[in-house]
Design an enzyme around this catalytic site. Sequence first.
Site, PDB file in Angstrom:
ATOM      1  N   ALA A   1       0.837  -1.204   0.000  1.00 20.40           N
ATOM      2  CA  ALA A   1       0.000   0.000   0.000  1.00 20.40           C
ATOM      3  C   ALA A   1       0.870   1.252   0.000  1.00 20.40           C
ATOM      4  CB  ALA A   1      -0.920   0.006   1.212  1.00 20.40           C
TER       5      ALA A   1
ATOM      6  N   SER B   1      11.494   1.218  -3.893  1.00 17.84           N
ATOM      7  CA  SER B   1      11.349   1.657  -5.282  1.00 17.84           C
ATOM      8  C   SER B   1      12.662   2.179  -5.874  1.00 17.84           C
ATOM      9  CB  SER B   1      10.308   2.782  -5.329  1.00 17.84           C
ATOM     10  OG  SER B   1      10.358   3.447  -6.554  1.00 17.84           O
TER      11      SER B   1
ATOM     12  N   GLU C   1      12.788   4.613  -7.624  1.00 23.06           N
ATOM     13  CA  GLU C   1      12.721   6.086  -7.564  1.00 23.06           C
ATOM     14  C   GLU C   1      13.657   6.620  -6.480  1.00 23.06           C
ATOM     15  OE1 GLU C   1      10.950   8.500  -9.369  1.00 23.06           O
ATOM     16  OE2 GLU C   1      10.539   6.898 -10.782  1.00 23.06           O
TER      17      GLU C   1
ATOM     18  N   TYR D   1       7.488  11.482  -3.035  1.00 22.94           N
ATOM     19  CA  TYR D   1       7.242  10.027  -3.038  1.00 22.94           C
ATOM     20  C   TYR D   1       8.532   9.274  -2.732  1.00 22.94           C
ATOM     21  CZ  TYR D   1       6.796   5.353  -5.137  1.00 22.94           C
ATOM     22  OH  TYR D   1       6.837   3.995  -5.372  1.00 22.94           O
TER      23      TYR D   1
ATOM     24  N   LYS E   1       9.677   6.879   0.401  1.00 22.19           N
ATOM     25  CA  LYS E   1      10.103   5.488   0.212  1.00 22.19           C
ATOM     26  C   LYS E   1      11.465   5.234   0.856  1.00 22.19           C
ATOM     27  CE  LYS E   1       6.899   3.206  -2.154  1.00 22.19           C
ATOM     28  NZ  LYS E   1       6.230   2.004  -1.603  1.00 22.19           N
TER      29      LYS E   1
ATOM     30  N   HIS F   1       7.396  -1.450 -13.089  1.00 30.00           N
ATOM     31  CA  HIS F   1       6.787  -2.651 -13.668  1.00 30.00           C
ATOM     32  C   HIS F   1       5.304  -2.387 -13.906  1.00 30.00           C
ATOM     33  CE1 HIS F   1       7.061  -2.932  -9.314  1.00 30.00           C
ATOM     34  NE2 HIS F   1       5.875  -3.499  -9.340  1.00 30.00           N
TER      35      HIS F   1
ATOM     36  N   ARG G   1      -2.137  -1.790 -14.726  1.00 31.60           N
ATOM     37  CA  ARG G   1      -1.372  -0.636 -14.233  1.00 31.60           C
ATOM     38  C   ARG G   1      -2.324   0.569 -14.154  1.00 31.60           C
ATOM     39  NH1 ARG G   1       2.783   1.657 -11.382  1.00 31.60           N
ATOM     40  NH2 ARG G   1       4.600   2.130 -12.692  1.00 31.60           N
TER      41      ARG G   1
HETATM   42  P1  NDP Z   1      -0.985   0.924  -6.950  1.00 30.04           P
HETATM   43  O1  NDP Z   1      -1.053   2.407  -6.933  1.00 30.04           O
HETATM   44  O2  NDP Z   1      -1.630   0.173  -8.071  1.00 30.04           O
HETATM   45  O3  NDP Z   1      -1.649   0.375  -5.580  1.00 30.04           O
HETATM   46  C1  NDP Z   1      -1.517   1.050  -4.372  1.00 30.04           C
HETATM   47  C2  NDP Z   1      -2.373   0.359  -3.326  1.00 30.04           C
HETATM   48  O4  NDP Z   1      -2.238   1.043  -2.073  1.00 30.04           O
HETATM   49  C3  NDP Z   1      -3.879   0.355  -3.639  1.00 30.04           C
HETATM   50  O5  NDP Z   1      -4.415  -0.912  -3.277  1.00 30.04           O
HETATM   51  C4  NDP Z   1      -4.415   1.432  -2.725  1.00 30.04           C
HETATM   52  O6  NDP Z   1      -5.771   1.256  -2.360  1.00 30.04           O
HETATM   53  C5  NDP Z   1      -3.530   1.198  -1.513  1.00 30.04           C
HETATM   54  N1  NDP Z   1      -3.539   2.316  -0.573  1.00 30.04           N
HETATM   55  C6  NDP Z   1      -3.261   3.619  -0.819  1.00 30.04           C
HETATM   56  N2  NDP Z   1      -3.384   4.338   0.306  1.00 30.04           N
HETATM   57  C7  NDP Z   1      -3.750   3.473   1.292  1.00 30.04           C
HETATM   58  C8  NDP Z   1      -4.032   3.610   2.665  1.00 30.04           C
HETATM   59  N3  NDP Z   1      -3.976   4.791   3.275  1.00 30.04           N
HETATM   60  N4  NDP Z   1      -4.365   2.504   3.376  1.00 30.04           N
HETATM   61  C9  NDP Z   1      -4.450   1.303   2.775  1.00 30.04           C
HETATM   62  N5  NDP Z   1      -4.205   1.103   1.461  1.00 30.04           N
HETATM   63  C10 NDP Z   1      -3.851   2.181   0.739  1.00 30.04           C
HETATM   64  O7  NDP Z   1       0.542   0.509  -6.816  1.00 30.04           O
HETATM   65  P2  NDP Z   1       1.346  -0.738  -7.472  1.00 30.04           P
HETATM   66  O8  NDP Z   1       0.555  -1.966  -7.284  1.00 30.04           O
HETATM   67  O9  NDP Z   1       1.826  -0.336  -8.805  1.00 30.04           O
HETATM   68  O10 NDP Z   1       2.638  -0.766  -6.529  1.00 30.04           O
HETATM   69  C11 NDP Z   1       2.658  -1.529  -5.317  1.00 30.04           C
HETATM   70  C12 NDP Z   1       3.703  -0.936  -4.386  1.00 30.04           C
HETATM   71  O11 NDP Z   1       4.982  -1.009  -4.998  1.00 30.04           O
HETATM   72  C13 NDP Z   1       3.501   0.534  -4.032  1.00 30.04           C
HETATM   73  O12 NDP Z   1       3.957   0.720  -2.702  1.00 30.04           O
HETATM   74  C14 NDP Z   1       4.417   1.263  -5.002  1.00 30.04           C
HETATM   75  O13 NDP Z   1       4.804   2.524  -4.499  1.00 30.04           O
HETATM   76  C15 NDP Z   1       5.563   0.284  -5.072  1.00 30.04           C
HETATM   77  N6  NDP Z   1       6.344   0.310  -6.299  1.00 30.04           N
HETATM   78  C16 NDP Z   1       5.717   0.178  -7.503  1.00 30.04           C
HETATM   79  C17 NDP Z   1       6.441   0.160  -8.668  1.00 30.04           C
HETATM   80  C18 NDP Z   1       5.772  -0.006  -9.991  1.00 30.04           C
HETATM   81  O14 NDP Z   1       6.446   0.213 -11.015  1.00 30.04           O
HETATM   82  N7  NDP Z   1       4.522  -0.427 -10.050  1.00 30.04           N
HETATM   83  C19 NDP Z   1       7.918   0.303  -8.642  1.00 30.04           C
HETATM   84  C20 NDP Z   1       8.473   0.323  -7.315  1.00 30.04           C
HETATM   85  C21 NDP Z   1       7.703   0.339  -6.192  1.00 30.04           C
HETATM   86  P3  NDP Z   1      -6.971   1.903  -3.252  1.00 30.04           P
HETATM   87  O15 NDP Z   1      -7.276   0.889  -4.315  1.00 30.04           O
HETATM   88  O16 NDP Z   1      -8.047   2.053  -2.231  1.00 30.04           O
HETATM   89  O17 NDP Z   1      -6.477   3.209  -3.823  1.00 30.04           O
HETATM   90  P1  GDP Z   2       7.513   6.840 -12.362  1.00 30.01           P
HETATM   91  O1  GDP Z   2       8.847   6.425 -12.885  1.00 30.01           O
HETATM   92  O2  GDP Z   2       7.097   6.093 -11.125  1.00 30.01           O
HETATM   93  O3  GDP Z   2       7.360   8.302 -12.183  1.00 30.01           O
HETATM   94  O4  GDP Z   2       6.457   6.311 -13.455  1.00 30.01           O
HETATM   95  P2  GDP Z   2       5.570   7.093 -14.561  1.00 30.01           P
HETATM   96  O5  GDP Z   2       5.045   6.030 -15.461  1.00 30.01           O
HETATM   97  O6  GDP Z   2       4.571   7.988 -13.917  1.00 30.01           O
HETATM   98  O7  GDP Z   2       6.620   8.016 -15.322  1.00 30.01           O
HETATM   99  C1  GDP Z   2       7.723   7.478 -16.004  1.00 30.01           C
HETATM  100  C2  GDP Z   2       8.414   8.582 -16.794  1.00 30.01           C
HETATM  101  O8  GDP Z   2       7.567   8.990 -17.864  1.00 30.01           O
HETATM  102  C3  GDP Z   2       8.715   9.846 -15.973  1.00 30.01           C
HETATM  103  O9  GDP Z   2      10.030  10.266 -16.264  1.00 30.01           O
HETATM  104  C4  GDP Z   2       7.715  10.856 -16.503  1.00 30.01           C
HETATM  105  O10 GDP Z   2       8.163  12.228 -16.444  1.00 30.01           O
HETATM  106  C5  GDP Z   2       7.593  10.402 -17.943  1.00 30.01           C
HETATM  107  N1  GDP Z   2       6.361  10.889 -18.585  1.00 30.01           N
HETATM  108  C6  GDP Z   2       6.303  11.621 -19.731  1.00 30.01           C
HETATM  109  N2  GDP Z   2       5.028  11.940 -20.007  1.00 30.01           N
HETATM  110  C7  GDP Z   2       4.269  11.419 -19.013  1.00 30.01           C
HETATM  111  C8  GDP Z   2       2.859  11.448 -18.755  1.00 30.01           C
HETATM  112  O11 GDP Z   2       2.064  12.009 -19.487  1.00 30.01           O
HETATM  113  N3  GDP Z   2       2.436  10.782 -17.639  1.00 30.01           N
HETATM  114  C9  GDP Z   2       3.310  10.130 -16.800  1.00 30.01           C
HETATM  115  N4  GDP Z   2       2.831   9.476 -15.733  1.00 30.01           N
HETATM  116  N5  GDP Z   2       4.643  10.119 -17.015  1.00 30.01           N
HETATM  117  C10 GDP Z   2       5.107  10.759 -18.108  1.00 30.01           C
END
Ligand code: NDP
Ligand code: GDP
Length: 326
Positions: free
Chosen positions: A83, A127, A129, A151, A155, A181, A186
């Site tokens: 989360a 992450s 990031e 963010y 993290k 990923h 997504r």
């Molecule tokens: P998502 O944004 O798809 O999911 C985030 C989840 O967190 C949702 O289920 C959301 O619930 C829940 N959430 C947000 N706020 C709260 C809260 N206050 N209490 C309980 N639950 C909460 O993220 P991803 O699945 O893509 O990523 C999973 C994790 O991995 C995250 O921590 C993300 O930061 C981290 N991460 C992701 C990467 C990626 O590329 N996907 C890369 C590296 C790290 P709701 O549905 O209610 O909004």
């Molecule tokens: P992040 O790496 O977690 O910030 O993942 P994002 O998918 O949000 O962004 C990846 C990269 O795409 C970042 O460098 C953004 O600045 C770039 N980017 C360019 N245009 C866009 C846009 O319209 N939306 C988002 N989300 N990212 C963008």
Amino acid sequence: MKRALITGVTGQDGAYLAALLLEKGYEVFGLVRRSSSADVIDAKLRWLGVHNDVRFVDGNLLDLSSLIRAMRDIKPDEVYNLAAQSFVKSSWMQPILTGQVTGLGAVNVLEAVRLDAPQARFYQASSSEMYGLIQEPVQSETTPFYPRSPYAVAKVYAHGMTVNYRESFGLHASNGILFNHESPVRGIEFVTRKVTDGVARIKLGLQTELRLGNIDAKRDWGHSKDYVRAMWMMLQQDKPEDYVIATGRTTTVRDMCRIAFAHVDLNIDDHLVIDPDLFRPAEVDVLLGNPAKARSKLGWEPTITLEQLIQEMVEADLRRVRQQIG
Ligand code: NDP
Ligand code: GDP
């Protein structure tokens, strides 16, 4: 039967991880925060066909009592803290909430584990990031962090606290430093999904333009399905440790777009518009991970290429958009 608790179960990784753990015979509990959209909150789990198999638990990362109650009732063997307020761009608009959920929220989960499930193995979703303004051209577990957004700062804090609870209290706590990923579920605000949804809409005649920000940014993109397998593998190790999970290949946003447009025989130059409003206050220009440790210690390898990933996402969005327009 092992019991796993997933926070963030309604998100992308939560859905893929739930599906993986169910397949492995786990009893899967998912923390769900109260929402006025309860009827659609399980859309990603539904997409993967596992929404009826996850046991939902009412809770919020900001409410420690709900987490303690969850640990007490479930007595999980494994806890996956996925989360977060996970969207980098929003973290400049909501820096305090991002710190509370993404940073302190992780400590709430750690505290609940320490108090009521100290034997549980804990996974923290760290992450790439955190590397931000990269200090080494290829980032590994030993590369210093230089976060570039609220963010990423949050993290880094959660990452450090996970290490600290491992060292202070002997918790089996591991950080997975995952590079970007993606998948068909997504979030639509992230660039890959924004692109594949936009390409589908352009192909089906619903729009003509795709507006993006910095398309020179480079990311090391993999598939969520591969990456949640790495999370599980980390918790099967005797010793808790931190691991980089990445593909070892980096691609510009522009080239990722090209793959998407080419898949439906469209020319990117006819549709792409650069919108300066979409630039970020501080950018992470390039990320490229070295997954050597995960390869050697976990035996983990990514199996899905960027081309396969983007094509799967475009196909999924074409199906979704066709359904919407009937
Ligand atoms: P998502 O944004 O798809 O999911 C985030 C989840 O967190 C949702 O289920 C959301 O619930 C829940 N959430 C947000 N706020 C709260 C809260 N206050 N209490 C309980 N639950 C909460 O993220 P991803 O699945 O893509 O990523 C999973 C994790 O991995 C995250 O921590 C993300 O930061 C981290 N991460 C992701 C990467 C990626 O590329 N996907 C890369 C590296 C790290 P709701 O549905 O209610 O909004
Ligand atoms: P992040 O790496 O977690 O910030 O993942 P994002 O998918 O949000 O962004 C990846 C990269 O795409 C970042 O460098 C953004 O600045 C770039 N980017 C360019 N245009 C866009 C846009 O319209 N939306 C988002 N989300 N990212 C963008």
